[in-house]
Each structure stands twice: as C-alpha cells, then as structure tokens.
Design a protein around this motif. Structure first.
Motif, short mmCIF file in Angstrom:
data_model
loop_
_atom_site.label_atom_id
_atom_site.label_comp_id
_atom_site.label_asym_id
_atom_site.label_seq_id
_atom_site.Cartn_x
_atom_site.Cartn_y
_atom_site.Cartn_z
N GLU A 380 29.94 55.27 50.88
CA GLU A 380 30.44 54.01 50.18
C GLU A 380 29.54 52.83 50.56
O GLU A 380 29.25 52.59 51.50
N GLY A 381 29.27 52.11 49.42
CA GLY A 381 28.24 51.16 49.31
C GLY A 381 28.82 49.99 48.88
O GLY A 381 29.56 50.03 47.90
N ILE A 382 28.82 48.87 49.55
CA ILE A 382 29.24 47.38 49.33
C ILE A 382 28.39 46.46 49.23
O ILE A 382 27.62 46.31 50.67
N ALA A 383 28.37 45.54 48.17
CA ALA A 383 27.36 44.59 48.26
C ALA A 383 27.81 43.73 47.15
O ALA A 383 28.76 43.83 46.48
N PRO A 384 27.20 42.25 47.25
CA PRO A 384 27.57 41.04 46.49
C PRO A 384 27.64 41.32 44.90
O PRO A 384 27.94 40.69 44.14
N THR A 385 26.57 42.43 44.42
CA THR A 385 26.51 42.79 43.11
C THR A 385 26.73 44.07 42.72
O THR A 385 26.43 45.03 43.74
N GLU A 386 27.27 44.27 41.55
CA GLU A 386 27.14 45.61 41.38
C GLU A 386 25.84 46.53 41.31
O GLU A 386 25.95 47.54 41.87
#
Length: 454
Positions: A380-386
């Motif tokens: 699972e990766g989470i970041a400010p942009t898609e």
C-alpha cells in the motif's frame, strides 16, 4: 401513556448487508409500535466520512428502507433511522430523504410527515469555541483538539443523542431520517418520548442496536423486537431458529465497552452492574434493574472528524520461493530502500501486509512457527499525488522480485509473481477527531427540517 412499547429492529447496520425478509415480516405481523434502525458506524473507518461516501450499496440501503417504510406506513406507526448512509453526513441524509420520496411515489403511499436532521459541524464553530478558551476534550487517550488537527480535518459530524429524535416525534413525524447518531439513542428516544424510565429506555437501545446479534445461534441481519414497560425490558428473536438467551443478551449488552458495565450518554451514564436477567420464555430474555446515573456539569456532545492523508494505490505480490520466504523481512527491507532511494525528496507512506508468514495459533499463543509454502503480500502506497502514490506502490511491489539476497546465484526470477501493475484505491484518511464539545443546549449542533411526502 402506553403500558408497554414494542420496537422492531431489523438490522444492526441498515444497508450494510440486506435485511433478511422472513424474520422481518414475522415481526411486522405482530404489529410493533415503532420500526427503528441505525445505519452507521465508525467501525468502517475514516474514509467514508472524509470522502463523504457510503460503503453500503445504494440498492441494499433502498431495500431495507423500503421494508421498514411499507410496514410502518401500513400500520401507521413511526419509523426512525439514525446515522443515515453509514456516516450520517448531510449528503447521506439528503440521499435517504430522496429514497423515501421515491419509495412513497412508487408505492402510492398516503401523505405522511417526514422530519430529518443534519449533524455536520463546521470548523468555524469549533474555532470560535477554541478561541474562547473552551477545550475540545479528547476521548480514549487522545489529547485535546489542536488548531492544526482541526485545520487538517475534512469533515466533522456530531453524534446525536435522543434529543433530535424526541424533537422530531414532538413535531408529529411519521418518518425520521437522522444524521450521525448514537446507536442506542435511535431506540431509547422512542421509549423516552412515550414516557418510560430513562434507565430501561437506554438499556432497550443498547440491547436492540445490533438487532439479532443479541440472539443465538449467530445469525446476522435478522429482526428482533424489544418490549419495554415501567418494570423491565424483554427482547425476543423473530427468526424461527433463534433465541434470545440470558448469555446472548447479557453478552451483547456488554460486548464493546472498556468497562462493560457502563455506557455513557449525553447527560448521564447507563449502569448495568446490577442488571438481572431471566429466561422469560423460549425465545425471550427479561432484563430488570439497570440504573441511569445523571452526570453533573455541562452537556457534552461527541464529535467525529476525518482528514485526508493522501492518494493511495494497492499492489499484490505472491511469493513461493522457499529461500525468499525464509528471508522475507530482508526482502521487504530491500524493497523499502529502493523506494526511499527513488523518492528521497518526496513525502510518502509505504506499508507491507504479509499474509501466511506464520502459521497455526494455539488458544493463547503460537504453538510453533510454521512457515507457509506461499506468501501473499499486499503493498500500500500513499502520497500527495496519484502519480507518486502509483509509482511508490509499483516500485515497492516490483522490488520484492529484485531483492538482493546472499547465496542467490543468478536465478531468473523464480522468487515472486507481481500482478501486472497496481490498483487505484480510495484516498487514505485518518481519524482526526474523537472528541467532545461542551454545549449549552444538546440541540445546538443539530438542525431540524420537516416536509410532507405526498
């Protein structure tokens, strides 16, 4: 005033899975005085609140509302819904109001009064409270609300007690569609409005809120009926093969409390320490002697808030190579290092959930570690942009395949199989608020609306 009041609850979370119709109509045939159901929970996590969506299928929610509306309108008795659409936000209340309108038109129902209320709270309201020096107290170990946490919050709902529901009944409501609400208040409000004692009314709400979870054997989404008098509460299973037993009722009433004998409500505390249970008949348990202890001081209303962390992607990796499985922690460490090398200047979060790593569990602890022949790894990766979230997840997944391990000499990729690409997931949110705000009036945070459905 009635000598007894009977409330049918068809589902512990309306629409989360469809209500079972057989037991519902068995209950409806007994002519209950109210049809009540809660439709929300914070068990579903912060994403639905933050993004203002439902997690339950629209068709399932419509199905359950239709059953309740047709039965209650046929009898001419009230129908009460709390926490509309899973979260009780304003948009979910509006959605339920529209469903009721459409169902009334579909079935050509006689005119009836619908009262609904909103539960959303503005950040400006809480900013003013904090500027006045009023503490927004944290619950369950949280610190008091800070301006930074408030700023990071996307959406806030107040959790209604019995007050908006009682007000709606006083307004002559035939159907009540509520914003975010205490589960038990949906039921307790009807009993309090009809003049029954506080302690028994709140206990009635507590035992009915999850419908057939208070019965045995375990069956979800089946109907139960609670009956309250001035002396007791009785709860009866409607499914032909279910029973409300002393064990099932007492166990459910206390199942989710840090102190299982107490439940807090605005203005008081339900004390179940001295409750007496008896098997009234084969399908019914009778409860007596709950206590309601008023809490002195200012009334406080619970707040729930969610804030966005970032965009999110998901990848899935399968591993069958025994040496890779044996060294999976080193493999994950390598994959993390490759993401960090690529995104050293970017903010991101990366999580690995490994399924099958350890084996059989005993009653209290592992009997022994048994390594599986295959692992499933969810990345699972989470970041400010898609774009960054997608790339973080893709590198984090593929680098499992390329991990550099000692004693591996020139293999051609037997270690893992990576799905072709990664999947876009809903944005990631976190709970930013689990707090209480002091109010002068328990209706202060809730706005009432009424209309006639023709």
């Amino acid at each position: 005033m009635k000598n007894a009041l009977r409330i049918l609850c068809p589902n512990g979370h309306l629409g989360f899975a469809p209500t079972k119709e057989e037991s519902f109509w068995i209950g409806a045939e007994t002519q209950p005085d109210y049809y009540c159901c809660d439709s929300g929970s914070d068990d579903i996590g912060p994403v639905p609140l933050g993004s203002d969506i439902s997690v339950s299928f629209y068709e399932w929610q419509t199905h359950d509302l239709e059953l309740m509306l047709l039965a209650s309108r046929k009898q001419g008795v009230p129908m009460i819904i709390g926490s509309s659409g899973d979260t009780g936000t304003n948009s979910r209340v509006d959605m339920y109001v529209d469903i009721i309108k459409n169902l009334a038109k579909k079935h050509k129902l006689a005119p009836f009064k619908l009262v609904y209320f909103y539960s959303e709270v503005s950040k400006e309201y809480l900013q003013q409270k904090m500027q006045q020096g009023i503490a927004i107290e944290g619950l369950d170990g949280r610190e008091n609300l800070t301006p930074e946490e408030l700023e990071h919050t996307e959406r806030i709902v107040a959790v209604a007690g019995v007050h908006p529901f009682i007000k709606a009944l006083e307004m002559g409501a035939d159907v009540i569609i509520g914003g975010r609400s205490s589960d038990a208040a949906v039921f307790a409000s009807a009993a309090l409005y009809e003049g029954f004692p506080e302690a028994l009314s709140y206990y009635l709400g507590k035992v009915l809120e999850c419908a057939s979870f208070c019965a045995e054997p375990y069956m979800a989404k089946e109907s139960v009926i609670g009956t309250i008098t001035d002396e007791d509460v009785k709860v009866t299973a409607m499914h032909p093969q279910q029973r409300c037993t002393i064990a099932s009722v007492a166990g459910h009433a206390m199942y989710e409390r840090s102190n299982p004998f107490y439940e807090y409500f605005a203005g008081g505390m339900l004390d179940m320490t001295h409750c007496q249970y008896e098997q009234y008949d084969e399908k019914t348990t009778r409860i007596t002697n709950p206590l309601f202890v008023p809490i002195d001081g200012k009334t406080k209303v619970k707040l729930e808030g969610a804030g966005k962390i970032g965009e999110r992607y998901i990848g899935i990796v399968g591993v069958r190579d025994p040496y890779t499985i044996q060294n999976i922690d080193k493999v994950i460490e390598w994959a993390r290092s490759q993401v960090a090398e690529r995104f050293s200047e970017s903010e991101y979060q990366l999580y690995y959930k490994i399924y099958g790593k350890n084996g059989v569990m005993g009653d209290l602890e592992p009997i022994k570690e048994i390594r599986s022949h295959e692992l499933c790894i969810v990345v699972e990766g989470i970041a400010p942009t898609e774009k960054i979230a997608e790339e973080v997840t893709l590198i984090g997944a593929r680098q499992i395949f390329y991990a550099r391990l000692p004693e591996v000499k020139g293999t051609a990729g037997t270690a893992a199989f990576v799905i072709d690409g990664v999947l876009s997931a809903p944005p990631a949110y976190q709970w930013t608020m689990n707090h209480v705000v002091p109010v002068d009036d328990p209706m202060e945070l809730f706005t009432m609306h009424e209309l006639t459905i023709e």
